[in-house]
Every structure is written in C-alpha cells, then in structure tokens.
Design a protein around this motif. Structure first.
Motif, PDB file in Angstrom:
ATOM      1  N   SER A  48      52.157  21.447  39.470  1.00 15.38           N
ATOM      2  CA  SER A  48      53.211  22.197  38.998  1.00 15.38           C
ATOM      3  C   SER A  48      53.059  22.650  38.040  1.00 15.38           C
ATOM      4  N   GLU A  49      53.202  21.521  37.275  1.00 15.08           N
ATOM      5  CA  GLU A  49      53.938  21.091  35.712  1.00 15.08           C
ATOM      6  C   GLU A  49      52.762  21.598  35.271  1.00 15.08           C
ATOM      7  N   ASP A  50      51.175  21.544  35.325  1.00 13.95           N
ATOM      8  CA  ASP A  50      49.882  22.360  34.345  1.00 13.95           C
ATOM      9  C   ASP A  50      49.162  23.535  34.550  1.00 13.95           C
ATOM     10  N   PHE A  51      50.364  24.774  35.864  1.00 16.48           N
ATOM     11  CA  PHE A  51      50.154  25.783  36.107  1.00 16.48           C
ATOM     12  C   PHE A  51      51.144  26.770  35.537  1.00 16.48           C
ATOM     13  N   TYR A  52      50.735  27.421  34.556  1.00 17.88           N
ATOM     14  CA  TYR A  52      51.161  27.733  33.183  1.00 17.88           C
ATOM     15  C   TYR A  52      51.236  30.055  33.713  1.00 17.88           C
ATOM     16  N   VAL A  53      52.522  30.333  33.601  1.00 23.41           N
ATOM     17  CA  VAL A  53      52.008  31.635  34.100  1.00 23.41           C
ATOM     18  C   VAL A  53      53.197  32.485  32.963  1.00 23.41           C
ATOM     19  N   GLY A  54      52.468  33.126  31.750  1.00 23.70           N
ATOM     20  CA  GLY A  54      53.147  33.782  30.686  1.00 23.70           C
ATOM     21  C   GLY A  54      54.003  32.069  29.828  1.00 23.70           C
ATOM     22  N   SER A  59      56.577  27.373  39.532  1.00 21.42           N
ATOM     23  CA  SER A  59      56.736  25.994  40.859  1.00 21.42           C
ATOM     24  C   SER A  59      55.673  26.400  41.374  1.00 21.42           C
ATOM     25  N   ALA A  60      55.363  26.853  42.217  1.00 20.03           N
ATOM     26  CA  ALA A  60      54.722  28.180  42.743  1.00 20.03           C
ATOM     27  C   ALA A  60      53.852  28.772  42.455  1.00 20.03           C
ATOM     28  N   GLY A  61      52.254  28.593  42.267  1.00 22.04           N
ATOM     29  CA  GLY A  61      50.784  29.623  42.170  1.00 22.04           C
ATOM     30  C   GLY A  61      49.806  29.884  42.658  1.00 22.04           C
ATOM     31  N   VAL A  62      49.438  30.897  42.671  1.00 24.80           N
ATOM     32  CA  VAL A  62      47.955  30.782  43.055  1.00 24.80           C
ATOM     33  C   VAL A  62      46.959  31.603  41.545  1.00 24.80           C
ATOM     34  N   ARG A  63      45.913  31.326  41.034  1.00 29.28           N
ATOM     35  CA  ARG A  63      45.110  32.466  40.865  1.00 29.28           C
ATOM     36  C   ARG A  63      43.771  31.792  41.773  1.00 29.28           C
ATOM     37  N   ILE A  64      43.401  32.857  42.002  1.00 28.61           N
ATOM     38  CA  ILE A  64      41.596  33.312  42.171  1.00 28.61           C
ATOM     39  C   ILE A  64      40.604  33.985  42.228  1.00 28.61           C
ATOM     40  N   THR A  65      39.420  33.121  41.086  1.00 26.67           N
ATOM     41  CA  THR A  65      38.726  33.725  40.692  1.00 26.67           C
ATOM     42  C   THR A  65      37.295  33.855  41.807  1.00 26.67           C
ATOM     43  N   ILE A  66      36.317  35.001  41.849  1.00 29.07           N
ATOM     44  CA  ILE A  66      35.427  35.765  42.316  1.00 29.07           C
ATOM     45  C   ILE A  66      34.357  35.889  41.961  1.00 29.07           C
ATOM     46  N   ASP A  67      33.016  34.927  41.919  1.00 30.00           N
ATOM     47  CA  ASP A  67      32.334  35.949  41.497  1.00 30.00           C
ATOM     48  C   ASP A  67      31.108  35.985  42.005  1.00 30.00           C
ATOM     49  N   HIS A  68      30.701  37.001  42.048  1.00 30.04           N
ATOM     50  CA  HIS A  68      30.124  38.234  42.807  1.00 30.04           C
ATOM     51  C   HIS A  68      28.716  38.160  42.144  1.00 30.04           C
ATOM     52  N   ILE A  69      27.640  37.415  42.665  1.00 33.68           N
ATOM     53  CA  ILE A  69      26.771  37.213  42.088  1.00 33.68           C
ATOM     54  C   ILE A  69      24.800  37.978  42.938  1.00 33.68           C
ATOM     55  N   ALA A  70      25.173  37.793  44.801  1.00 36.78           N
ATOM     56  CA  ALA A  70      24.026  38.206  45.539  1.00 36.78           C
ATOM     57  C   ALA A  70      24.197  39.909  45.298  1.00 36.78           C
ATOM     58  N   ARG A  71      25.556  40.641  45.218  1.00 32.03           N
ATOM     59  CA  ARG A  71      25.882  42.075  44.999  1.00 32.03           C
ATOM     60  C   ARG A  71      26.600  42.613  44.562  1.00 32.03           C
ATOM     61  N   LEU A  94      49.618  33.467  51.732  1.00 33.46           N
ATOM     62  CA  LEU A  94      50.429  33.308  51.295  1.00 33.46           C
ATOM     63  C   LEU A  94      52.207  34.651  51.131  1.00 33.46           C
ATOM     64  N   GLU A  95      52.192  35.093  52.103  1.00 34.23           N
ATOM     65  CA  GLU A  95      53.284  35.923  52.526  1.00 34.23           C
ATOM     66  C   GLU A  95      54.921  34.826  52.813  1.00 34.23           C
ATOM     67  N   GLY A  96      54.019  33.526  53.239  1.00 31.24           N
ATOM     68  CA  GLY A  96      55.558  33.532  52.948  1.00 31.24           C
ATOM     69  C   GLY A  96      56.162  31.752  52.358  1.00 31.24           C
ATOM     70  N   HIS A  97      55.577  31.638  51.063  1.00 32.74           N
ATOM     71  CA  HIS A  97      56.311  31.081  49.985  1.00 32.74           C
ATOM     72  C   HIS A  97      57.096  32.227  48.726  1.00 32.74           C
ATOM     73  N   ALA A  98      58.040  31.722  49.250  1.00 31.82           N
ATOM     74  CA  ALA A  98      58.813  32.237  48.027  1.00 31.82           C
ATOM     75  C   ALA A  98      58.690  32.393  46.799  1.00 31.82           C
ATOM     76  N   GLY A  99      58.917  32.919  45.839  1.00 32.99           N
ATOM     77  CA  GLY A  99      59.073  33.198  44.473  1.00 32.99           C
ATOM     78  C   GLY A  99      57.449  32.337  44.137  1.00 32.99           C
ATOM     79  N   LEU A 100      56.410  32.700  44.717  1.00 33.10           N
ATOM     80  CA  LEU A 100      54.564  32.597  44.598  1.00 33.10           C
ATOM     81  C   LEU A 100      54.233  33.524  44.005  1.00 33.10           C
ATOM     82  N   HIS A 101      53.873  33.204  42.105  1.00 31.99           N
ATOM     83  CA  HIS A 101      53.117  34.088  41.776  1.00 31.99           C
ATOM     84  C   HIS A 101      51.358  34.080  41.753  1.00 31.99           C
ATOM     85  N   TRP A 102      50.903  35.310  42.655  1.00 33.48           N
ATOM     86  CA  TRP A 102      49.362  34.710  42.724  1.00 33.48           C
ATOM     87  C   TRP A 102      48.538  36.170  42.172  1.00 33.48           C
ATOM     88  N   GLU A 103      47.357  35.450  42.196  1.00 36.05           N
ATOM     89  CA  GLU A 103      46.370  36.702  41.279  1.00 36.05           C
ATOM     90  C   GLU A 103      45.192  36.786  42.276  1.00 36.05           C
TER      91      GLU A 103
END
Length: 141
Positions: A48-54, A59-71, A94-103
């Motif tokens: 958590s201390e290495d996950f920064y937003v703004g 305290s709770a975060g998810v950042r998903i990166t998706i690479d599409h190559i085949a299509r 993700l919906e059950g996590h209060a205060g979660l920042h996700w993108e």
C-alpha cells in the motif's frame, strides 16, 4: 496475445479470486477464437505504501494494464464494447472492497513484434491458428 497485468494492494485478491479471474479472462478470449495459451495474466501485489494515486498512498488499489497483440479493434464501438466487457469481468472481484480505487486501460500493440517460443504466430483466423488453438500449443506451421 492478451497480456493482463494486475497491480494490486494486499488483500484485494484471494488465491481463488486470482484463479477465477484468470480463468474467466482466458475463457473470453478462447470464445473469441484465440488459442487459450495466448492469454497471460500476471498478478503483481504492491505494498500500500508503494501504490500512489494522485500523489498520495492508496490504502486499497488496483491498476490493470492489458496489452492486445493478436487482435485489434477497427473502430471506437469495438473498443467501447471491450471496455464494458472488461468492467463486467473485473467488477465482481472488486465490488466488495470499501474505498478501493481501481482502473484499467488497454493498449493495442503491433503483432509484427511478437513471437511465442521463437515462432511468429499464424495469421488470425487461419487454419494454422485454429490448429494452435486445438493443440493449445505453439507448433511450427
């Protein structure tokens, strides 16, 4: 190939969640005609201390990166449908996590710079690609 990298703070995903999400992702791409082994999902737990937003620790975060190559999508409608599909797929985990920042975001990467086990993948929709899907492995063609 789709490559999903899921950066997350501790406690967001259980082992069962990781397996469920990775399996759901692979299922979707397989239904779209891609060989299942094209799909790679990586979970990267970040303190958590290495996950920064703004500039502030999240305290709770998810950042998903998706690479599409085949299509690649040819138009905005296809890209928007994909974004909605991704949202529907990840929300149950993700919906059950209060205060979660996700993108998430999706990049479409050039297929000319992609190999699997040293092989250039066959053209999308070709007999060779269907063979790869049936074998669930990269083989010379």
């Amino acid at each position: 190939m789709p490559l999903w990298t899921v950066h997350h703070t501790p406690g967001v995903f259980s082992d069962a969640d990781r397996r469920g999400l990775a399996s759901s992702v692979a299922d979707h791409y397989e239904k779209a005609g891609l060989p299942r082994f094209y799909v790679v999902t990586l979970f990267q737990e970040t303190r958590s201390e290495d996950f920064y937003v703004g500039g502030e620790p999240a305290s709770a975060g998810v950042r998903i990166t998706i690479d599409h190559i085949a299509r690649h999508h040819r138009d905005g409608d296809g890209r928007r449908r994909t974004a909605r599909w991704i949202r529907r797929m990840v929300e149950p985990y993700l919906e059950g996590h209060a205060g979660l920042h996700w993108e998430f975001h999706v990049d479409e990467t050039s297929e000319e710079m992609w190999m699997i086990n040293g092989l250039v993948p066959p053209p999308g929709g070709s007999d060779a690609e269907r063979h790869w899907a049936e074998q669930n492995a990269a083989t010379p063609y």
